[in-house]
Design a protein around this motif. Sequence first.
Motif, short mmCIF file in Angstrom:
data_model
loop_
_atom_site.label_atom_id
_atom_site.label_comp_id
_atom_site.label_asym_id
_atom_site.label_seq_id
_atom_site.Cartn_x
_atom_site.Cartn_y
_atom_site.Cartn_z
N MET A 1 -41.07 7.58 -20.96
CA MET A 1 -40.76 6.22 -20.52
C MET A 1 -41.63 5.81 -19.33
O MET A 1 -42.22 4.73 -19.30
CB MET A 1 -39.28 6.12 -20.13
CG MET A 1 -38.85 4.75 -19.68
SD MET A 1 -38.93 3.52 -21.01
CE MET A 1 -38.20 2.12 -20.20
N GLY A 2 -41.70 6.69 -18.33
CA GLY A 2 -42.50 6.39 -17.14
C GLY A 2 -43.96 6.20 -17.46
O GLY A 2 -44.63 5.31 -16.91
N GLU A 3 -44.50 7.02 -18.38
CA GLU A 3 -45.90 6.92 -18.76
C GLU A 3 -46.18 5.58 -19.44
O GLU A 3 -47.18 4.91 -19.17
CB GLU A 3 -46.31 8.06 -19.68
CG GLU A 3 -46.30 9.44 -19.03
CD GLU A 3 -44.95 10.11 -19.17
OE1 GLU A 3 -43.96 9.41 -19.48
OE2 GLU A 3 -44.88 11.34 -18.97
N ALA A 4 -45.28 5.16 -20.33
CA ALA A 4 -45.47 3.89 -21.04
C ALA A 4 -45.44 2.71 -20.08
O ALA A 4 -46.24 1.77 -20.19
CB ALA A 4 -44.40 3.73 -22.12
N LEU A 5 -44.53 2.74 -19.12
CA LEU A 5 -44.45 1.67 -18.13
C LEU A 5 -45.72 1.61 -17.29
O LEU A 5 -46.24 0.52 -17.00
CB LEU A 5 -43.22 1.87 -17.24
CG LEU A 5 -41.86 1.65 -17.89
CD1 LEU A 5 -40.75 2.16 -16.99
CD2 LEU A 5 -41.66 0.17 -18.21
N ALA A 6 -46.21 2.79 -16.88
CA ALA A 6 -47.42 2.82 -16.06
C ALA A 6 -48.63 2.32 -16.83
O ALA A 6 -49.48 1.60 -16.28
CB ALA A 6 -47.67 4.24 -15.55
N LEU A 7 -48.73 2.67 -18.11
CA LEU A 7 -49.85 2.19 -18.92
C LEU A 7 -49.74 0.69 -19.16
O LEU A 7 -50.76 -0.01 -19.19
CB LEU A 7 -49.89 2.95 -20.24
CG LEU A 7 -50.33 4.41 -20.14
CD1 LEU A 7 -50.19 5.11 -21.49
CD2 LEU A 7 -51.77 4.51 -19.64
N LEU A 228 -44.34 -5.13 -11.11
CA LEU A 228 -42.97 -4.86 -11.52
C LEU A 228 -42.91 -3.66 -12.47
O LEU A 228 -42.03 -2.80 -12.36
CB LEU A 228 -42.37 -6.09 -12.21
CG LEU A 228 -42.07 -7.30 -11.32
CD1 LEU A 228 -41.66 -8.49 -12.17
CD2 LEU A 228 -40.99 -6.97 -10.30
N LEU A 229 -43.86 -3.58 -13.37
CA LEU A 229 -43.93 -2.45 -14.30
C LEU A 229 -44.25 -1.16 -13.55
O LEU A 229 -43.70 -0.09 -13.85
CB LEU A 229 -44.98 -2.71 -15.37
CG LEU A 229 -44.61 -3.75 -16.43
CD1 LEU A 229 -45.83 -4.19 -17.21
CD2 LEU A 229 -43.54 -3.20 -17.37
N TYR A 230 -45.15 -1.25 -12.56
CA TYR A 230 -45.47 -0.07 -11.76
C TYR A 230 -44.25 0.42 -10.98
O TYR A 230 -43.97 1.62 -10.92
CB TYR A 230 -46.61 -0.39 -10.79
CG TYR A 230 -46.85 0.72 -9.79
CD1 TYR A 230 -47.46 1.91 -10.17
CD2 TYR A 230 -46.46 0.57 -8.46
CE1 TYR A 230 -47.65 2.93 -9.26
CE2 TYR A 230 -46.66 1.59 -7.55
CZ TYR A 230 -47.26 2.77 -7.95
OH TYR A 230 -47.45 3.78 -7.04
N LEU A 231 -43.51 -0.52 -10.39
CA LEU A 231 -42.30 -0.14 -9.66
C LEU A 231 -41.32 0.56 -10.59
O LEU A 231 -40.73 1.60 -10.23
CB LEU A 231 -41.65 -1.39 -9.05
CG LEU A 231 -40.33 -1.18 -8.31
CD1 LEU A 231 -40.52 -0.22 -7.13
CD2 LEU A 231 -39.78 -2.52 -7.82
N ALA A 232 -41.14 0.03 -11.79
CA ALA A 232 -40.26 0.69 -12.75
C ALA A 232 -40.77 2.06 -13.14
O ALA A 232 -39.99 3.02 -13.30
CB ALA A 232 -40.11 -0.19 -14.00
N ALA A 233 -42.10 2.20 -13.27
CA ALA A 233 -42.68 3.49 -13.64
C ALA A 233 -42.42 4.55 -12.57
O ALA A 233 -42.13 5.71 -12.89
CB ALA A 233 -44.18 3.34 -13.86
N THR A 234 -42.49 4.16 -11.30
CA THR A 234 -42.27 5.14 -10.22
C THR A 234 -40.82 5.62 -10.19
O THR A 234 -40.53 6.65 -9.58
CB THR A 234 -42.63 4.54 -8.84
OG1 THR A 234 -41.80 3.40 -8.57
CG2 THR A 234 -44.10 4.14 -8.80
N ARG A 235 -39.92 4.89 -10.81
CA ARG A 235 -38.52 5.29 -10.85
C ARG A 235 -38.22 6.21 -12.03
O ARG A 235 -37.10 6.70 -12.15
CB ARG A 235 -37.63 4.04 -10.89
CG ARG A 235 -37.71 3.23 -9.60
CD ARG A 235 -37.01 1.89 -9.68
NE ARG A 235 -37.09 1.19 -8.40
CZ ARG A 235 -36.66 -0.06 -8.20
NH1 ARG A 235 -36.13 -0.74 -9.21
NH2 ARG A 235 -36.77 -0.63 -7.02
N ALA A 242 -47.71 8.27 -11.99
CA ALA A 242 -47.60 6.84 -12.28
C ALA A 242 -48.79 6.08 -11.72
O ALA A 242 -49.32 5.15 -12.35
CB ALA A 242 -46.29 6.28 -11.71
N THR A 243 -49.24 6.48 -10.52
CA THR A 243 -50.37 5.78 -9.90
C THR A 243 -51.65 6.00 -10.68
O THR A 243 -52.41 5.06 -10.92
CB THR A 243 -50.55 6.28 -8.45
OG1 THR A 243 -49.37 5.95 -7.70
CG2 THR A 243 -51.75 5.61 -7.80
#
Length: 286
Positions: A1-7, A228-235, A242-243
Motif C-alpha cells: 500500500m505504501g509503495e503504491a501511494l508513493a509511486l 497528500l499522497l506522500y503524506l499517506a505513504a509515510t504512514r 517512501a521518499t
Amino acid sequence: MGEALALASALCFGVTHFVNGLVARRSDGITVALHAQLAGTAVAVAAAFASSSGGGAAGDYWFGALSGIGTGVGTAFLYRAMGQGQMSVVVPVSDVGAVALPVLAGVALLGERPAAVAWAGIAVAVPALWLVAQAGGPGTGRHGAGPAGPVTAGVPAALAASAGFGVQFLAMAQVGADGGLWPVVVSRVASVAVIAAVLALYRSPVTLPGRLTAVAGAGGAVGTMAILLYLAATRHQLMAVATVLSALYPAVPVLLALAFLRERLTRRQTAGLVCATAAVSLIALR
C-alpha cells in the motif's frame, strides 16, 4: 500500500513539474510557482474540510509550516531553473537533496532500518537519477544551445530547489497519523509566503496571462495531490523508502517530453529509466 501511494505521489509530482515547467518557459518561473501554490492551497483547504480526521497536535503544524518553507523554496527555484535550462536536466538535479536529506535523516536520526533489498533499490536509484539527468548532444538545449549553456544556467537554481524539496519531504513525514490534513493547509500557506518573498527579491511580476494562470493553477492542484499522497505513504511505509519512491518523479517529465514534445531520449537517459524501474521493483520487495 505504501509503495503504491508513493509511486502515485511521484506521478503527480512529475506531472505538475512538467506542466508548470512548460508555463515557466513562457513566463517568469517564480510567478508560475506563486499561482501554482495559490491553487494548491485552495485544494488543500477543500480536502481538509472534506476530511473527517482530527486536527493534530501543535508539532504537526510546525512540521507542516517547515515543509511549506521547503516547498516554497523548491518550487520557486525549480520553475526559475526550468525557465533557464533544459527540463530533462534541472528536474533530476532538483531531486538530489529531495532523496538525500530525508533518507540520511531517517537512518541517522530516526533509527529507520530499511531491509537489504530496499538498500539495493535505493542504491540503484542514485545512478538512475544521474543518468536521467544527462543532457543530449549539441542543439538539444533551449534556443538551439548545446548542453553546456542550459546546464550552467539552470543548475544553481535547481540545487537550491533540491535543498527545499529535501526539507519538504523530511518535515512532512513528521506529521503524525492523527494530524489530519490541516498541517498540509499550513504547509501550502507557508509556501505561498516564501514564494512571495522570493518574488519580491527578484522583482518578478505578480500576474500571469489568463490562460497561463489556469494552467499553472491546475499544475498546483496536482502538486497538492502529490504531497497528500506522500503524506499517506509515510504512514504506511518507512520515510526513507517512501521518499525514494516519491522522488523518482524526474522520470515522468522525461517520458512526457518524449511523448508530447517529441524530444528524444539519449542512451544514458534510457538506461536511467531502466535503473529507475529496477529501483522501484527492489524497494517494493523490501
